[in-house]
Design a protein around this motif. Structure first.
Motif, mmCIF file in Angstrom:
data_model
loop_
_atom_site.group_PDB
_atom_site.id
_atom_site.type_symbol
_atom_site.label_atom_id
_atom_site.label_comp_id
_atom_site.label_asym_id
_atom_site.label_seq_id
_atom_site.Cartn_x
_atom_site.Cartn_y
_atom_site.Cartn_z
ATOM 1 N N ASP A 114 5.119 2.387 -7.196
ATOM 2 C CA ASP A 114 6.202 2.731 -6.279
ATOM 3 C C ASP A 114 6.691 4.142 -6.597
ATOM 4 N N VAL A 162 9.920 6.973 -5.653
ATOM 5 C CA VAL A 162 11.251 7.158 -5.074
ATOM 6 C C VAL A 162 11.583 8.644 -5.038
ATOM 7 N N ARG A 184 6.770 2.570 3.654
ATOM 8 C CA ARG A 184 8.093 3.017 3.222
ATOM 9 C C ARG A 184 9.036 1.830 3.301
ATOM 10 N N ARG A 185 9.770 1.592 2.214
ATOM 11 C CA ARG A 185 10.686 0.449 2.183
ATOM 12 C C ARG A 185 11.690 0.542 3.319
ATOM 13 N N GLY A 186 11.865 -0.567 4.007
ATOM 14 C CA GLY A 186 12.740 -0.599 5.172
ATOM 15 C C GLY A 186 12.003 -0.360 6.464
ATOM 16 N N SER A 219 8.553 -1.524 6.836
ATOM 17 C CA SER A 219 7.307 -2.184 6.434
ATOM 18 C C SER A 219 6.367 -2.441 7.607
ATOM 19 N N SER A 273 14.131 8.032 -0.121
ATOM 20 C CA SER A 273 13.069 7.164 0.403
ATOM 21 C C SER A 273 12.340 6.486 -0.745
ATOM 22 N N TYR A 274 11.856 5.262 -0.471
ATOM 23 C CA TYR A 274 11.160 4.421 -1.446
ATOM 24 C C TYR A 274 9.800 4.061 -0.853
ATOM 25 N N TRP A 275 8.737 4.338 -1.592
ATOM 26 C CA TRP A 275 7.384 4.181 -1.082
ATOM 27 C C TRP A 275 6.589 3.227 -1.955
ATOM 28 N N GLN A 276 5.873 2.319 -1.311
ATOM 29 C CA GLN A 276 4.982 1.398 -2.006
ATOM 30 C C GLN A 276 3.553 1.879 -1.804
ATOM 31 N N ASN A 333 -0.163 1.287 -2.262
ATOM 32 C CA ASN A 333 -1.051 0.145 -2.488
ATOM 33 C C ASN A 333 -2.524 0.472 -2.252
#
Length: 290
Positions: free
Chosen positions: A39, A41, A62-64, A66, A84-87, A89
């Motif tokens: 993750d 941020v 991006r979180r929120g 999905s 911003s928060y990024w997953q 994968n």
């Protein structure tokens, strides 16, 4: 680049930096790839970031948001002071262009005659814009280590900023540029280019000399000279190199430095590509004519 928080965050993560370079006029480009699950941020950076996915990204969210997924040619705009928060994968390869709010605000004045505080750069995730994506792909393909690559990158950067100003600030507006530079402006810009051929010229520097926005300057220059500013500068550097090679037996490295090339090999490559002969062959030919 220590003040670029997005750049610094990626440096501390598992992202791999392929290359990066300042392009002049406070523009910085970086090419990245990531292959690991993690993750990321971004917390209120002081600069703007434009991102284009070059490869992969299908499993990056991006979180929120999905329901949205990345893909090649998807663009993200990350304004200054955003969070911003990024997953991450899956594999991704992407190019970033970093620029300052001050620079973007200055463009609001010169391009739109608006107060910077009236305009806000939108926060966008996985946006489609074929023109913007094409410009960013061209930027990613450039060699930022040589002078003309950085100059072309600088010109592309200014094109990108103008496009963002016109389409991503809520002030959508087309700008018609009619005609070229006035005779006095043409003389002045030619004098400036010739006086500074051995330096790292930028589109911003030339535009400021004529009190024009980079957007207007580039288009008016093209109308007047038939080629973009970066192409004209390269032609003038090659012309000066021909003159220097014909006059004396100066070391090629000295000729390169005097003409604004980053190295003797850079000059040799550009000379051969443009004229079809090596610099050495041209020097011998010129000496035989003397």
């Amino acid at each position: 680049m220590s003040t670029l928080q997005v750049f610094d965050t990626l440096t501390r993560s598992h992202a791999d930096l392929e290359r990066s370079a300042p392009l002049g006029d406070s523009l910085v480009a970086a090419l990245w790839q990531r292959n690991r699950l993690e993750d990321t941020v971004y917390r209120r950076p002081s600069h703007h970031t434009l991102s284009l996915y070059l490869e992969g990204g299908f499993d990056i969210v991006r979180r929120g948001l999905s329901e949205q997924h990345g893909a090649p040619d998807k663009l993200c705009i990350l304004p200054a002071e955003h969070e911003s928060y990024w997953q991450i994968n899956g594999r991704i390869r992407f190019v970033h262009l970093y620029f300052t709010p001050e620079q973007f605000g200055s463009l609001a004045v010169t391009l739109l005659d608006r107060e910077p505080r009236e305009l806000t750069l939108f926060d966008r995730t996985y946006m489609d814009d074929a023109r913007l994506a094409a410009a960013c792909r061209r930027l990613a393909r450039l060699d930022w280590d040589d002078a003309d690559g950085r100059l072309y990158g600088n010109a592309l950067g200014h094109e990108v900023l103008a496009h963002l100003m016109l389409t991503q600030t809520g002030r959508r507006r087309s700008l018609a540029v009619k005609g070229g530079l006035a005779p006095a402006q043409r003389r002045r810009v030619r004098e400036l280019i010739d006086a500074k051929l051995d330096t790292a010229l930028t589109v911003g520097e030339l535009a400021a000399e004529l009190a024009l926005s980079e957007y207007h300057f580039a288009r008016m220059f093209h109308a007047s000279f038939g080629v973009p500013p970066h192409a004209w500068i390269m032609l003038r550097r090659l012309e000066r190199a021909r003159e220097a090679l014909a006059r004396a037996d100066t070391p090629l490295a000295d000729v390169a430095a005097a003409c604004g090339f980053s190295s003797a090999s850079h000059l040799a490559n550009r000379f051969r590509a443009a004229l079809g002969v090596t610099a050495g062959d041209y020097r011998r030919w010129a000496a035989g004519r003397a």
